[in-house]
Design an enzyme around this catalytic site. Structure first.
Site, PDB file in Angstrom:
ATOM      1  N   ASP A 266       0.871  -1.159   0.000  1.00 40.31           N
ATOM      2  CA  ASP A 266       0.000   0.000   0.000  1.00 40.31           C
ATOM      3  C   ASP A 266       0.919   1.222   0.000  1.00 40.31           C
ATOM      4  O   ASP A 266       2.150   1.114   0.122  1.00 40.31           O
ATOM      5  CB  ASP A 266      -0.957  -0.021   1.208  1.00 40.31           C
TER       6      ASP A 266
HETATM    7  C1  GLC Z   1      -4.291   4.377  -0.438  1.00 38.87           C
HETATM    8  C2  GLC Z   1      -5.163   3.214  -0.034  1.00 38.87           C
HETATM    9  C3  GLC Z   1      -5.177   2.113  -1.043  1.00 38.87           C
HETATM   10  C4  GLC Z   1      -5.026   2.702  -2.431  1.00 38.87           C
HETATM   11  C5  GLC Z   1      -3.626   3.262  -2.522  1.00 38.87           C
HETATM   12  C6  GLC Z   1      -3.364   3.945  -3.872  1.00 38.87           C
HETATM   13  O1  GLC Z   1      -3.641   4.883   0.681  1.00 38.87           O
HETATM   14  O2  GLC Z   1      -4.920   2.635   1.233  1.00 38.87           O
HETATM   15  O3  GLC Z   1      -6.400   1.394  -0.885  1.00 38.87           O
HETATM   16  O4  GLC Z   1      -5.241   1.726  -3.427  1.00 38.87           O
HETATM   17  O5  GLC Z   1      -3.329   4.159  -1.466  1.00 38.87           O
HETATM   18  O6  GLC Z   1      -4.191   5.023  -4.028  1.00 38.87           O
END
Ligand code: GLC
Length: 733
Positions: A266
Site C-alpha cells: 500500500d
Molecule cells: C491508499 C489506499 C489504497 C489505495 C492506494 C493507492 O492509501 O490505502 O487502498 O489503493 O493508497 O491510491
C-alpha cells in the site's frame, strides 16, 4: 501461467540486470491524483529520470490516454529491454460513470448487477489507458466508526466472498489482454478492517480464529477467482506489520493458496515499517518487505534506494527478486502490454465510452437495486406522482456532488443527478424544495481535515413552513461523502451539524415524512425509527442517484436491497454484527442482571444484517429437509416455498444461516451460508432449494490449525434477514 508466457518471462529475466529487475518492483505516483502522504522525494511531477533509466515498473494515478501514452513513450524510447509500464488507479465504484459505493452495491445482493458495474468501470478505465485497478477492497468491516466500511462488502465473509468474486469477474473478464478488461487487486491483505477503535490505520490484534474464519475467506475467494494482484496494508497484525508478514504473503497467499500474481504494497507501507518501529531505516524496511513477499514498492522509495545493495550483501536472495519480477512481468504479458504497450491508449475509445448513455443506464439500474427500504409504516411509500403536494427538504436533497461518494476516481464534480432533480423529473410542479440546513461540516476539501458541527439553524423555519403546507415530506439527510472513505474515521457516527434539529422540526410540522439517508456507513437511527414512518437507505448512490431514488420512492422500482452491515440503535454498541458469539451468559440468564448486555441499551441491531423491506409482502412456508442426519461425505438439502402475498411483483433475498451448536471452539450463533435472489409476481410462489455439504459447515480450528467440520448438532435457519428466520435442527454424523 501459460507456458508461452512462462518462457518469455524466463528469457527476459535472464537478460535483466539487478538494477532493471528492481526497477520492475518500483511504483511511483504520477502526481495527477495524490492518494497518500507525498514523501519528500517526490517532486510532484512525472519521474522522468527514472522512466528514462528504465527503473520504473508501474505508475499509479496517471490519468488520461494522453498522459499515459506520454509516460509509456518515455519508458519505451529509453528502456534497454523495452519493458512497458503497468498503470494502476483506484477504480473503486466506477471510473467516470459513478456507481453506488461498494457497501451500497453489496446491499443489492445481486451478483450479476455487481459484476455488470465492475464491467462498466473496467471498460471506462481501460478506455482511459489504465490496465489495473486497486479493487476490490475485501476487508470485512464490523466497526462503522472506520471510514472505509464504505469501500467493502460489509460485515459478513460469505457475502463478501461472493461479492469480491463478482467484482473480479467484472474487472478482469475472461481475457486480461482485451482492451476492456483490467487487472484487479484484492486488498488490503490483511485485517485492515479490524483497526482498533475503528481508528484509521490503527493496530489490529485479532485471534487466529477471527483471522481465518472471518478476515481471510474473502481473500481466498479472490485468489480462487483468479485475481491478478493483491495489495497489502498499513496495519500491524498481532505485532507484525502485514507488509513484512512472510506468514501472510509467502506461507499463506503464495504458498498454501498458490497465488501466482504479485503483491503491491500500500502507499509507502514499506517505508512505514520504520514508523512502526519494525525497521531501523528504509534499507532494513526493504529487506523485511522483500523477504516477506511484498513484490512492488508503492511510493516507498525503499526498493529503489536500498534493495540492490541489500541483494549484493546477501540480505535478500536473488531468487526472491526473480520471483517478484517474474510475477510482475507475467501480469504485464497477460495484459498484452508487451505485444502492444499502447493497446489501451485510444483517444477515440476514451471519448466514446466514458459516461455513455448505456453506462449511465446501467448505473441507474444498479443504484435502484442497492437501495434498502428500512421502514414503511402505514405504507406511506410508494408516493403518488400526482395529487400529492410533496416537500423535498434537507441538505442532501438538491446536492449533486455527495452522491458521487468517496473514492470517486474521475467523476465530474457536481455531476450526479440530485434527488430533487430525480423527483422533479417524475412529478414536476407537485414538488417544492427547501434545504433546511447545511450538512454540518465546514470545509469540504477532500484533503483538509473536515471541520464539523456547523450550527446555522437559520434555514430551518423556511423548511418547516414548506413541510406544514405539504401532504408528504421527503427529507434527505446523512453524511458528506468526505466524512467516509480513507482517513475518515469518526467517533460520532450520527448526523453532523443541525440535521437532527431539522428532522425534529420537520416531523413536528408534518409527521408524514419519508427519510432518505445518504451515507457511507451504518448510522444510529433510534430517534428516526421512533418518529419517522418511512426510512430509505440510499448510501452514496453514484451518477444516477436522484433518478434511482425517485424510481423507488414513486414505485417505478420495488426496493429489494438488504443490509450488508448491522445498523445500531446507539453507536456505543459498535462493533456490532449479527454473527456474534453466544457467550457463557446469554440472554437466557435474564432477568438476572448477570448476562451479557448493556444496562442502557438493547443488545441487538436496530436494523439487522440482511434486513430490507419491499412494497409487497412475502410469506415463508416451512423449511423442508431431505434428512435430519447428514454424513460427512454427504449433503443436506433444504427447501422452502415463498409466496408473494402482496399486490405487486417484487424481489426477495432468501437467506440461509447455520449454527454449530457444540464444537471444539466457540462458534457464532449464526453464519450466512447461502442466499438466493428471487423475483415473484403478485400471488406467485417459488420453492427455493439449498444444498449444504460438510465444507459449508467447516471452520478453522486455531488449536489444530486446520479446517474441518465437526460432527454434532446444528441449527439451520432460512428467512428474510438474519433476524426474521425459521429454524430446524439437523445432525452431522
Ligand atoms: C491508499 C489506499 C489504497 C489505495 C492506494 C493507492 O492509501 O490505502 O487502498 O489503493 O493508497 O491510491
Amino acid at each position: 501461467m501459460s507456458t508461452a508466457i512462462h518462457k518469455k518471462v524466463e528469457v527476459l529475466l535472464q537478460q535483466m540486470t539487478l538494477k532493471e529487475k528492481i526497477g520492475q518492483m518500483v511504483q511511483y505516483n504520477a502526481s495527477w491524483d495524490l492518494t497518500g502522504p507525498a514523501p519528500s522525494e517526490t517532486s510532484g511531477a512525472l519521474p522522468y529520470k527514472e522512466l528514462e533509466e528504465g527503473v520504473v515498473g508501474s505508475l499509479l494515478n496517471a490519468i488520461s490516454v494522453k498522459d499515459i501514452r506520454k509516460a509509456q513513450q518515455i519508458t519505451l524510447e529509453h528502456h534497454r529491454l523495452k519493458i512497458p509500464l503497468i498503470f494502476g488507479y483506484d477504480v473503486i465504484h466506477g471510473y467516470k460513470t459513478m456507481f453506488p459505493i461498494p457497501l451500497g452495491e453489496s446491499a443489492s445482493w445481486d451478483l450479476e448487477a455487481i459484476e455488470a458495474s465492475a464491467r462498466v468501470a473496467a471498460t471506462e478505465a481501460a478506455a482511459a489507458g489504465l490496465n489495473w485497478t486497486f479493487a476490490p477492497m475485501v476487508d470485512v468491516g464490523r466497526d462503522a466508526r472506520w471510514g472505509r466500511v464504505m469501500e467493502g462488502a460489509g460485515e459478513d465473509p460469505y457475502l463478501g466472498s461472493l461479492v469480491a468474486a463478482a467484482r473480479i469477474r467484472g474487472f478482469q473478464g475472461d481475457d486480461l489482454s482485451a482492451t476492456d478488461t483490467i487487472a484487479a487487486c484484492a486488498k488490503h491483505f490483511a485485517a485492515y478492517g479490524y483497526a482498533e477503535g475503528g481508528r484509521e490505520y490503527n493496530s489490529t490484534d485479532i485471534s487466529d480464529n477471527v483471522l481465518h474464519n472471518v478476515v481471510l475467506p474473502p481473500f481466498k475467494a479472490c485468489v480462487d477467482a483468479g485475481v491478478a494482484t493483491v495489495m497489502n496494508g498499513f496495519n500491524d497484525l498481532n505485532g507484525t506489520p502485514v507488509t513484512a508478514s512472510s506468514y501472510l504473503q509467502r506461507d499463506l497467499l503464495k504458498g498454501a493458496w498458490g497465488f501466482e500474481g504479485f503483491v503491491v504494497s500500500d502507499w509507502a507501507s514499506i517505508a512505514e515499517l520504520v514508523m512502526h518501529g519494525r525497521a531501523t531505516d528504509k534499507a532494513e524496511a526493504a529487506v523485511l518487505a522483500a523477504n516477506a513477499g511484498s513484490d512492488m514498492d508503492m511510493e516507498g522509495y525503499c526498493y529503489s534506494e536500498h534493495l540492490a545493495e541489500k541483494v549484493q550483501v546477501g540480505e535478500v536472495d536473488m531468487a526472491k527478486i526473480d520471483d517478484a519480477v517474474r510475477r510482475i512481468l507475467t501480469v504485464k504479458y497477460k495484459l498484452g502490454l508487451f505485444d502492444d504497450p499502447y493497446k489501451y491508449c485510444n483517444e477515440k475509445r476514451e471519448q466514446a465510452l466514458l459516461l455513455s448513455d448505456e453506462h449511465l443506464a446501467i448505473a441507474r439500474d444498479v443504484a435502484r437495486k442497492s437501495i434498502v427500504l428500512l421502514k414503511n409504516e402505514g405504507d406511506i411509500l410508494p408516493l403518488k406522482k400526482s395529487g400529492q403536494k410533496i416537500a423535498v427538504i434537507g441538505p442532501l436533497a438538491a446536492c449533486k456532488d455527495v452522491p458521487l461518494g468517496s473514492w470517486r476516481a474521475q467523476a465530474i464534480t457536481d455531476s450526479a443527478v440530485s434527488l430533487w432533480e430525480g423527483i422533479q423529473t417524475l412529478v414536476g410542479e407537485n414538488a417544492k424544495h427547501a434545504k433546511g440546513c447545511d450538512l454540518g461540516i465546514g470545509n469540504r476539501a477532500f484533503i483538509l481535515e473536515l471541520t464539523i458541527n456547523e450550527d446555522d439553524v437559520s434555514k430551518i423555519p423556511e423548511a418547516v413552513e414548506l413541510a406544514k403546507n405539504s401532504d408528504v415530506v421527503v427529507l434527505a439527510v446523512g453524511e458528506d461523502c468526505w466524512q467516509s472513505g480513507e482517513a475518515r474515521s469518526r467517533v460520532d457516527i450520527g448526523f453532523a451539524g443541525v440535521q437532527q434539529q431539522l428532522m425534529e422540526a420537520v416531523v413536528a410540522a408534518n409527521p408524514n415524512v419519508v427519510l432518505v439517508l445518504m451515507n457511507g456507513r451504518p448510522m444510529p437511527l433510534a430517534w428516526a425509527d421512533a418518529y419517522i414512518p418511512a426510512i430509505v437507505e440510499t448510501w452514496h448512490l453514484g451518477s444516477e442517484a436522484g433518478n434511482a431514488i425517485a424510481d423507488v420512492l414513486f414505485g417505478d422500482y420495488n426496493p429489494s436491497g438488504k443490509l450488508p452491515m448491522s445498523f445500531p440503535r446507539h453507536q456505543g454498541q459498535i462493533p456490532l454484527y449479527y454473527s456474534r458469539k453466544q457467550t457463557g451468559r446469554g440472554e437466557s440468564v435474564a432477568p438476572s442482571v448477570f448476562w451479557s448486555h448493556y444496562i442502557d441499551e438493547q443488545n441487538d441491531a436496530l436494523y439487522p444484517f440482511g434486513h430490507g423491506l419491499s412494497y409487497t409482502t412475502f410469506e415463508y412456508g416451512d423449511i423442508q429437509l431431505n434428512t435430519s442426519e447428514m454424513s460427512m461425505e454427504g449433503s443436506l438439502k433444504a427447501s422452502i416455498t415463498i409466496k408473494n402475498t402482496g399486490e405487486r411483483a417484487g424481489k426477495e433475498v432468501v437467506q440461509l444461516y447455520i449454527r454449530d451448536l457444540i464444537a471444539s471452539e466457540t462458534r457464532p450463533i449464526k453464519e450466512l451460508k447461502g442466499f438466493q435472489l428471487i423475483k415473484l409476481d403478485a400471488g406467485a410462489s417459488e420453492t427455493v432449494h439449498f444444498e449444504l455439504t460438510a465444507k459449508d459447515l467447516a471452520f478453522y480450528n486455531s488449536m489444530t490449525k486446520t479446517w474441518g467440520a465437526e460432527a454434532g448438532k446444528f441449527e439451520l435457519f432460512i428467512g428474510s434477514s438474519s433476524r426474521e428466520v425459521q429454524m430446524v435442527g439437523f445432525e452431522l454424523r
